[in-house]
Design an enzyme around this catalytic site. Structure first.
Site, mmCIF file in Angstrom:
data_model
loop_
_atom_site.group_PDB
_atom_site.id
_atom_site.type_symbol
_atom_site.label_atom_id
_atom_site.label_comp_id
_atom_site.label_asym_id
_atom_site.label_seq_id
_atom_site.Cartn_x
_atom_site.Cartn_y
_atom_site.Cartn_z
ATOM 1 N N LYS A 22 39.922 37.340 23.601
ATOM 2 C CA LYS A 22 39.803 38.591 24.383
ATOM 3 C C LYS A 22 40.382 38.390 25.774
ATOM 4 O O LYS A 22 41.157 39.215 26.265
ATOM 5 C CB LYS A 22 38.337 38.980 24.502
ATOM 6 C CG LYS A 22 38.029 40.009 25.588
ATOM 7 C CD LYS A 22 36.579 40.391 25.664
ATOM 8 C CE LYS A 22 35.737 39.495 26.491
ATOM 9 N NZ LYS A 22 35.855 39.682 27.951
ATOM 10 N N CYS A 116 29.251 44.318 36.690
ATOM 11 C CA CYS A 116 28.683 44.343 35.347
ATOM 12 C C CYS A 116 27.382 43.568 35.362
ATOM 13 O O CYS A 116 26.868 43.179 36.396
ATOM 14 C CB CYS A 116 29.666 43.766 34.348
ATOM 15 S SG CYS A 116 29.860 42.043 34.597
ATOM 16 N N ARG A 398 32.167 44.166 22.505
ATOM 17 C CA ARG A 398 33.193 44.046 23.549
ATOM 18 C C ARG A 398 34.033 42.791 23.336
ATOM 19 O O ARG A 398 35.203 42.747 23.691
ATOM 20 C CB ARG A 398 32.534 43.988 24.934
ATOM 21 C CG ARG A 398 31.941 45.298 25.410
ATOM 22 C CD ARG A 398 31.512 45.217 26.847
ATOM 23 N NE ARG A 398 32.572 44.592 27.625
ATOM 24 C CZ ARG A 398 32.360 43.938 28.765
ATOM 25 N NH1 ARG A 398 31.148 43.817 29.257
ATOM 26 N NH2 ARG A 398 33.373 43.397 29.411
HETATM 27 C C1 EPZ Z 1 37.198 36.066 33.822
HETATM 28 O O1 EPZ Z 1 36.470 36.945 34.656
HETATM 29 C C2 EPZ Z 1 36.709 36.345 32.415
HETATM 30 N N1 EPZ Z 1 37.012 37.736 32.054
HETATM 31 C C3 EPZ Z 1 35.205 36.105 32.341
HETATM 32 O O2 EPZ Z 1 34.799 36.314 30.988
HETATM 33 C C4 EPZ Z 1 34.931 34.643 32.720
HETATM 34 O O3 EPZ Z 1 33.549 34.429 32.722
HETATM 35 C C5 EPZ Z 1 35.508 34.356 34.109
HETATM 36 O O4 EPZ Z 1 36.917 34.695 34.130
HETATM 37 C C6 EPZ Z 1 35.357 32.901 34.510
HETATM 38 O O5 EPZ Z 1 35.985 32.086 33.558
HETATM 39 C C7 EPZ Z 1 38.265 38.038 31.641
HETATM 40 O O6 EPZ Z 1 39.139 37.199 31.595
HETATM 41 C C8 EPZ Z 1 38.516 39.464 31.251
HETATM 42 P P1 EPZ Z 1 36.725 35.041 38.144
HETATM 43 P P2 EPZ Z 1 36.916 37.114 36.205
HETATM 44 O O7 EPZ Z 1 37.614 35.915 38.951
HETATM 45 O O8 EPZ Z 1 38.395 37.081 36.302
HETATM 46 C C9 EPZ Z 1 34.104 35.535 42.068
HETATM 47 C C10 EPZ Z 1 33.454 37.138 29.260
HETATM 48 O O9 EPZ Z 1 32.257 36.964 28.973
HETATM 49 N N2 EPZ Z 1 35.190 36.392 42.583
HETATM 50 O O10 EPZ Z 1 37.184 33.663 37.788
HETATM 51 O O11 EPZ Z 1 36.194 38.245 36.781
HETATM 52 C C11 EPZ Z 1 33.362 36.217 40.932
HETATM 53 O O12 EPZ Z 1 32.396 37.094 41.433
HETATM 54 C C12 EPZ Z 1 33.857 37.359 30.695
HETATM 55 O O13 EPZ Z 1 34.406 37.145 28.436
HETATM 56 C C13 EPZ Z 1 35.132 36.811 43.899
HETATM 57 O O14 EPZ Z 1 34.194 36.494 44.629
HETATM 58 O O15 EPZ Z 1 36.315 35.766 36.798
HETATM 59 C C14 EPZ Z 1 32.754 35.070 40.186
HETATM 60 O O16 EPZ Z 1 31.551 34.688 40.824
HETATM 61 C C15 EPZ Z 1 32.666 37.374 31.644
HETATM 62 N N3 EPZ Z 1 36.128 37.614 44.377
HETATM 63 C C16 EPZ Z 1 33.803 33.965 40.358
HETATM 64 O O17 EPZ Z 1 34.632 34.362 41.460
HETATM 65 C C17 EPZ Z 1 37.186 37.995 43.598
HETATM 66 O O18 EPZ Z 1 38.076 38.705 44.103
HETATM 67 C C18 EPZ Z 1 34.666 33.773 39.132
HETATM 68 O O19 EPZ Z 1 35.313 34.985 38.892
HETATM 69 C C19 EPZ Z 1 37.226 37.544 42.263
HETATM 70 C C20 EPZ Z 1 36.226 36.743 41.775
#
Ligand code: EPZ
Length: 417
Positions: A22, A116, A398
């Site tokens: 996904k 979310c 999802r």
């Molecule tokens: C991706 O989410 C995945 N989703 C998530 O999978 C996964 O858990 C995550 O990466 C970590 O591996 C998709 O790829 C669609 P991040 P993403 O940006 O991109 C903080 C699942 O279950 N952050 O690496 O949102 C954020 O809040 C989903 O399949 C900021 O603070 O993850 C988090 O604490 C859930 N500011 C951390 O970084 C930003 O601008 C990691 O987020 C962006 C992120």
């Protein structure tokens, strides 16, 4: 609202093919906006999140169709640069459309993606990176108004955290930018490498995907291409958890074992034996799992946060105590309350969850609140005494394609009502 009914303690056996990832399909579909011609994306899982991305692509003017496991996208007729709120709220990953629409049309208007169930999901790093590339972004009333009148330009970007979504956003925005972009402290997940592979097939010049520093040389145009999505390592880890809690032996087909390098040792510590050969993973579980000591979620190649919930369910019936430390999201233990209704013994304090294994869980009614939490309830239901009724199946859909069908074909007593 559909529910799942699971009768526990049935052994699993046999072989199953692991669906496409996904978290690779979603950014790849967004990236098709940059291309001329018809893209064929094979091994694209049938998921509500993928459907939501297809709806956004159609709204923007793309032709999108599905045929036998592949999604076909022709972005030549893109004629919009805005994404309405109801489409943005469907999935968190919709933010990755921002860089794509901006790079394609020079402007973009969309609402903040929904936070979310696992955390606030801020997008400050996305915004900062795009501004560094010359985008003018105004944030008001929950909407983002973006413009790059003279196109995006290459920039030297250092991420304070190896954010997966921000890395993808930059990769997509930088492909057609003027000049070269370097990303230091880029995310290294396999899904990042898959996106880079797709974009390079289209004519992009992305170097160093999967390493800490990535370089993207802007080109003038990208041509559509054919690409097959990598297998979903989190679905594989979830299926391994299902086999682990039922003392089963199963074979997963189409798995890239090296993408599970931080997950396999955890199952081996719990007493499972795992063999990888020619794209298959043979998994054998003991009658009773041993505890897994401490599991810390980390950016790749560390233990994946998305596998925390399914493995935490397995730890509930292991012999001994397992400590989890969730370092990535601030609210990713909501499934523990539901697992405790089934008799699990879990204490959570902030990032830490201490799981004392119990002899067995018992079936009852439980409610899923997020995607991987829903998966953990299925894992628990498979080993509980009696019947477990799981509400909130929409969360499972999802990210897991026909999961109840996959499990029942392996011998589980599970059905959707
Ligand atoms: C991706 O989410 C995945 N989703 C998530 O999978 C996964 O858990 C995550 O990466 C970590 O591996 C998709 O790829 C669609 P991040 P993403 O940006 O991109 C903080 C699942 O279950 N952050 O690496 O949102 C954020 O809040 C989903 O399949 C900021 O603070 O993850 C988090 O604490 C859930 N500011 C951390 O970084 C930003 O601008 C990691 O987020 C962006 C992120």
């Amino acid at each position: 609202m559909s529910k799942l009914l699971v009768t526990g303690r049935k052994k699993l056996s046999g072989e199953t093919y692991v669906q496409g990832a996904k978290n690779s399909a979603l950014p790849v579909l967004a990236a098709t906006i940059l291309t001329k011609g018809e893209n064929v994306i094979y091994n694209c899982p049938v998921l509500s999140d993928v459907d939501a991305s297809a709806r956004i692509l159609r709204y923007l003017g793309c032709k999108v169709s599905r045929s036998s496991g592949a999604v076909i996208v022709d972005a030549d007729t893109v004629d919009r640069c805005d994404i309405p709120d109801e489409l943005m709220r469907k999935t968190r990953s919709s933010i990755v459309f921002l860089g794509a629409v901006l790079a394609r049309t020079g402007k973009a208007r969309m609402s903040f993606p929904g936070g979310c169930e696992i955390g606030l999901r801020p997008i400050d790093m996305h915004i900062k990176a795009l501004r560094q590339m010359g985008a003018v972004i105004k944030e008001k009333h929950g909407y983002l108004d973006c413009a790059a009148p003279n196109g995006l330009r290459g920039a030297k970007i250092t991420l304070s955290f190896p954010s997966v979504g921000t890395t993808e956003e930059i990769m997509i925005a930088a492909c057609l930018a003027q000049g070269t972009t370097t990303v230091t402290n880029a995310a290294r997940e396999p899904e990042i490498c898959d996106l880079a592979e797709y974009l390079n097939k289209c004519g992009a010049k992305i170097y160093g995907a999967g390493e800490g520093v990535m370089v993207i040389e802007g080109v003038t145009s990208l041509n559509a291409s054919h690409h097959s999505i990598i297998p979903d390592r989190i679905v594989a880890a979830t299926l391994m958890s299902c086999a682990a809690v039922t003392g089963s032996s199963i074979t997963l087909d189409g798995v890239i074992c090296s993408n599970l390098a931080s997950v396999i040792p955890v199952f081996e510590e719990a007493g499972c034996s795992i063999k990888c050969r020619s794209g298959k993973l043979e998994f054998n579980a003991p009658e009773k799992l041993k505890s897994m000591k401490t599991i810390r979620t980390m950016p790749y190649p560390g233990f994946p946060t998305d596998a925390q919930a399914p493995l935490l369910a397995a730890a509930c019936v292991a012999d001994g105590t397992t400590v989890f430390v969730e370092n990535i999201f601030e609210n990713r233990y909501r499934h523990t309350g539901e697992l405790m209704r089934m008799g699990a013994n879990i204490k959570t304090v902030g990032k830490v969850a201490v799981v004392e294994g119990v002899n067995s869980l018992y079936g009852t009614y439980v409610e899923a609140t997020d995607l991987r939490g829903a998966a953990s309830l299925v894992v628990a239901g498979l080993c509980a005494d009696g019947q477990t009724e799981i509400g909130g199946v929409k969360y499972l859909e999802r990210g897991y394609e026909n999961f109840e069908l996959t499990l029942s074909e392996l011998g589980a007593d599970i059905k959707k009502i």
